[in-house]
Design an enzyme around this catalytic site. Structure first.
Site, PDB file in Angstrom:
ATOM      1  N   HIS A 117      97.975 103.221 -16.204  1.00  0.00           N
ATOM      2  CA  HIS A 117      97.103 102.248 -16.868  1.00  0.00           C
ATOM      3  C   HIS A 117      95.716 102.371 -16.241  1.00  0.00           C
ATOM      4  CE1 HIS A 117      98.099  98.227 -19.116  1.00  0.00           C
ATOM      5  NE2 HIS A 117      97.143  98.902 -19.704  1.00  0.00           N
ATOM      6  N   TYR A 127     100.807  93.127 -18.624  1.00  0.00           N
ATOM      7  CA  TYR A 127     100.972  92.257 -19.794  1.00  0.00           C
ATOM      8  C   TYR A 127     101.666  90.942 -19.419  1.00  0.00           C
ATOM      9  CZ  TYR A 127      99.872  96.417 -22.614  1.00  0.00           C
ATOM     10  OH  TYR A 127      99.273  97.528 -23.163  1.00  0.00           O
TER      11      TYR A 127
END
Length: 269
Positions: free
Chosen positions: A135, A71
């Site tokens: 992830h 992010y």
């Protein structure tokens, strides 16, 4: 009229011993504005705006915050922004995906995971991450079975560097496998996509945690006239006993307040 909040509606995060609000704040928009799939553009909030958003989330009863190395600057911004508040938040972060120069790339080796975790601890200014998720790039079962990464996460948990671990995946098979040996699966589940429902069913049987990503279909949720898509989304989610919480990624204080009031009304029945 007082705004409905999530205070008093916190629930167990599966069998981890952690207790979380039914909505969590997703923070991709605090750190990155490239390569994100939202229906409209946005500007990354400055520190003052981000601090106000986090204060509002706490005021509304949110204690769950979701970040990741992928992010952008999210983790390194959250460290200073949450300074002095560590005990007020359950922090979720990830390993496996990196984001540089506008591109994602993946590394599912245990060695990279350890470096990534140490970097996350440093950025977030904390000694431990509450929940660390893989992830995934979509090859869920291969990652879980062949990379040694899940075993590494179990080691991190034994070392006290994380409290719990799991997979943010993309397949039913991956979600089911993640729940067998881990604490949590993060799945996509919304009005448009319900293919991962078997993972929710299995979590309810095992007493494991489910966090829902794209709960509002990344802002794309739309229904017929007169139907509130947020309410319809939360009615779908929170009617399932396997769902612990949903991550919402808004940076708009009005949207956040509306999401919380709607979820509180749906959950309180």
């Amino acid at each position: 009229m007082s705004v409905a909040t999530l205070h008093g509606l916190h629930r167990p995060l599966g069998s981890t011993g952690l207790t979380v609000s039914p909505l969590g704040l997703g923070t991709v928009k605090l750190g990155r504005d490239q390569g994100v799939k939202y229906p409209s553009g946005f500007r990354i909030p400055d520190d003052a705006e981000a601090r106000q958003l986090l204060a509002l989330a706490r005021h509304l009863g949110i204690n769950l915050i979701d970040t990741a190395p992928a992010y952008g600057r999210s983790e390194e911004r959250l460290g200073p922004l949450l300074r002095g508040q560590r005990n007020d938040w359950v922090i979720v972060s990830k390993v496996g995906e990196e984001f540089d120069d506008g591109q994602s790339h993946f590394d599912f080796t245990p060695a990279h995971a350890r470096r990534s975790l140490e970097r996350s601890l440093q950025r977030l200014e904390t000694d431990f991450i509450d929940l660390l998720l893989i992830h995934s790039d979509g090859n869920d079962t291969a990652i879980l079975r062949d990379s040694g990464l899940y075993e590494a996460l179990a080691d991190f948990k034994r070392e006290g560097k994380i409290r719990a671990f799991g997979l943010s995946g993309k397949t039913v098979e991956g979600g089911l496998l993640a729940l067998e040996q881990g604490d949590c699966a993060m799945v996509t589940y919304n009005l448009a996509e319900q293919g991962e429902r078997p993972v929710l069913d299995r979590a309810a049987e095992l007493g494991k945690a489910i966090l829902v990503k794209k709960a509002l279909a990344s802002g794309h949720a739309c229904l017929g006239a007169g139907v509130d898509p947020v309410r319809a989304s939360f009615e779908l989610l929170f009617s399932h006993p396997g769902v612990t919480g949903a991550i919402v990624g808004t940076i708009d204080p009005l949207h956040l307040s509306h999401n919380v009031a709607t979820a509180a009304t749906v959950i309180a029945g």
